[in-house]
Design a protein around this motif. Structure first.
Motif, short mmCIF file in Angstrom:
data_model
loop_
_atom_site.label_atom_id
_atom_site.label_comp_id
_atom_site.label_asym_id
_atom_site.label_seq_id
_atom_site.Cartn_x
_atom_site.Cartn_y
_atom_site.Cartn_z
N LEU A 16 -33.74 -31.46 43.37
CA LEU A 16 -34.22 -30.99 44.58
C LEU A 16 -35.75 -31.07 44.69
N VAL A 17 -36.36 -32.04 45.37
CA VAL A 17 -37.70 -32.27 45.47
C VAL A 17 -38.49 -31.46 46.48
N ALA A 18 -37.63 -31.33 47.70
CA ALA A 18 -38.43 -30.80 48.78
C ALA A 18 -37.22 -30.42 49.87
N ALA A 19 -37.62 -29.25 50.51
CA ALA A 19 -36.52 -28.55 51.28
C ALA A 19 -37.28 -28.01 52.62
N VAL A 20 -36.64 -28.23 53.72
CA VAL A 20 -37.39 -27.68 55.00
C VAL A 20 -36.17 -27.08 55.94
N ARG A 21 -36.23 -25.77 56.23
CA ARG A 21 -35.20 -25.42 57.07
C ARG A 21 -35.65 -25.16 58.54
N GLY A 22 -35.13 -25.43 59.55
CA GLY A 22 -35.41 -25.46 60.85
C GLY A 22 -34.34 -25.95 61.62
N LYS A 23 -34.62 -26.22 63.20
CA LYS A 23 -33.80 -26.95 64.10
C LYS A 23 -33.11 -28.33 63.41
N LYS A 24 -34.14 -28.73 62.61
CA LYS A 24 -33.42 -30.20 61.67
C LYS A 24 -33.88 -29.56 60.38
N ASN A 25 -32.97 -29.67 59.53
CA ASN A 25 -33.13 -29.11 58.17
C ASN A 25 -33.14 -30.72 57.39
N LEU A 26 -34.04 -30.61 56.29
CA LEU A 26 -34.37 -31.60 55.53
C LEU A 26 -34.05 -31.28 54.00
N LEU A 27 -33.52 -32.17 53.58
CA LEU A 27 -33.41 -32.02 51.79
C LEU A 27 -33.70 -33.30 51.09
N VAL A 28 -34.48 -33.15 49.98
CA VAL A 28 -34.90 -34.46 49.36
C VAL A 28 -34.60 -34.24 47.92
N PHE A 29 -33.94 -35.17 47.36
CA PHE A 29 -33.47 -35.12 45.99
C PHE A 29 -33.79 -36.51 45.25
N THR A 30 -33.93 -36.24 43.93
CA THR A 30 -34.10 -37.64 43.18
C THR A 30 -33.17 -37.39 41.93
N ALA A 79 -32.65 -39.98 38.47
CA ALA A 79 -33.18 -41.44 37.74
C ALA A 79 -33.83 -41.88 38.57
N ASP A 80 -33.53 -43.12 38.76
CA ASP A 80 -34.49 -44.16 39.68
C ASP A 80 -34.15 -44.20 41.20
N ARG A 81 -33.30 -43.34 41.75
CA ARG A 81 -33.04 -43.17 43.09
C ARG A 81 -33.36 -42.20 43.84
N SER A 82 -33.38 -41.93 45.21
CA SER A 82 -33.92 -40.83 46.02
C SER A 82 -32.83 -40.81 46.97
N ALA A 83 -32.68 -39.57 47.31
CA ALA A 83 -31.72 -39.15 48.49
C ALA A 83 -32.33 -38.25 49.46
N THR A 84 -32.40 -38.53 50.74
CA THR A 84 -32.90 -37.78 51.75
C THR A 84 -31.58 -37.11 52.62
N VAL A 85 -31.48 -35.79 52.84
CA VAL A 85 -30.32 -35.54 53.70
C VAL A 85 -31.04 -34.68 54.93
N GLU A 86 -31.11 -35.29 56.03
CA GLU A 86 -31.51 -34.70 57.23
C GLU A 86 -30.13 -34.08 58.28
N LEU A 87 -30.18 -32.73 58.61
CA LEU A 87 -29.09 -32.11 59.13
C LEU A 87 -29.76 -31.88 60.71
N ASP A 88 -28.79 -32.44 61.62
CA ASP A 88 -29.40 -32.06 62.93
C ASP A 88 -28.39 -31.37 63.55
N GLU A 89 -28.63 -30.04 64.10
CA GLU A 89 -27.65 -29.28 64.63
C GLU A 89 -26.90 -29.61 65.96
#
Length: 151
Positions: free
Chosen positions: A96-110, A112-122
């Motif tokens: 886990l690199v970054a996380a934001v909780r709110g109306k739209k939640n956001l999680l950023v992961f890395t 190896a040489d890949r990144s993943a962003t998970v955006e959750l829309d209520e």
């Protein structure tokens, strides 16, 4: 004759319009319908009962090397969905690199040489939580020639 032409035209228009099917994971990870989503997205964790929105998703490749954006309807509320991804991605080797909780939640992961962003829309009052999962290779910028020290 005029009514027949209008009826044929209407039927043709209805036949031409279609919606792409969603990939359902309702029956668990061993069902035939679930295998398509699980195989296509590799070890990307998704809650059981999730449905991928095919027309909105853009996925290149299959398995653990896929990249692109998967749009997935989740069967859980926003808080449970956030907790699921925050717990399950690290179990698959993601940091886990970054996380934001709110109306739209956001999680950023890395990983190896890949990144993943998970955006959750209520969504709205009667709509499901939607996850926008974007996975891509991370690029490394080349060092500018002016920054390289020379003896």
């Amino acid at each position: 004759m005029k009514h027949l032409f209008v009826a044929i035209l209407a039927l043709t228009l209805v036949a031409c319009s279609s919606t792409a099917p969603s990939v359902s994971l309702e029956n668990g990870p061993t069902s035939t319908t679930a295998r398509l989503g699980v195989d296509q997205l590799g070890n990307t964790p998704l809650p059981v009962g999730s449905k991928m929105r095919g027309p909105e998703s853009l996925v290149f490749g299959v398995g653990d090397n896929w990249m692109g954006r998967a749009v997935v309807e989740l069967p859980t509320d926003a808080s449970a969905s956030y907790n699921f991804f925050a717990d399950q991605f690290p179990r698959q080797g993601w940091s886990l690199v970054a996380a934001v909780r709110g109306k739209k939640n956001l999680l950023v992961f890395t990983r190896a040489d890949r990144s993943a962003t998970v955006e959750l829309d209520e969504g709205g009052l009667f709509s499901n939580v939607v996850a926008y999962i974007t996975i891509s290779p991370t690029g490394t910028a080349p060092t500018p020639a002016s920054a390289v020290r020379r003896p």
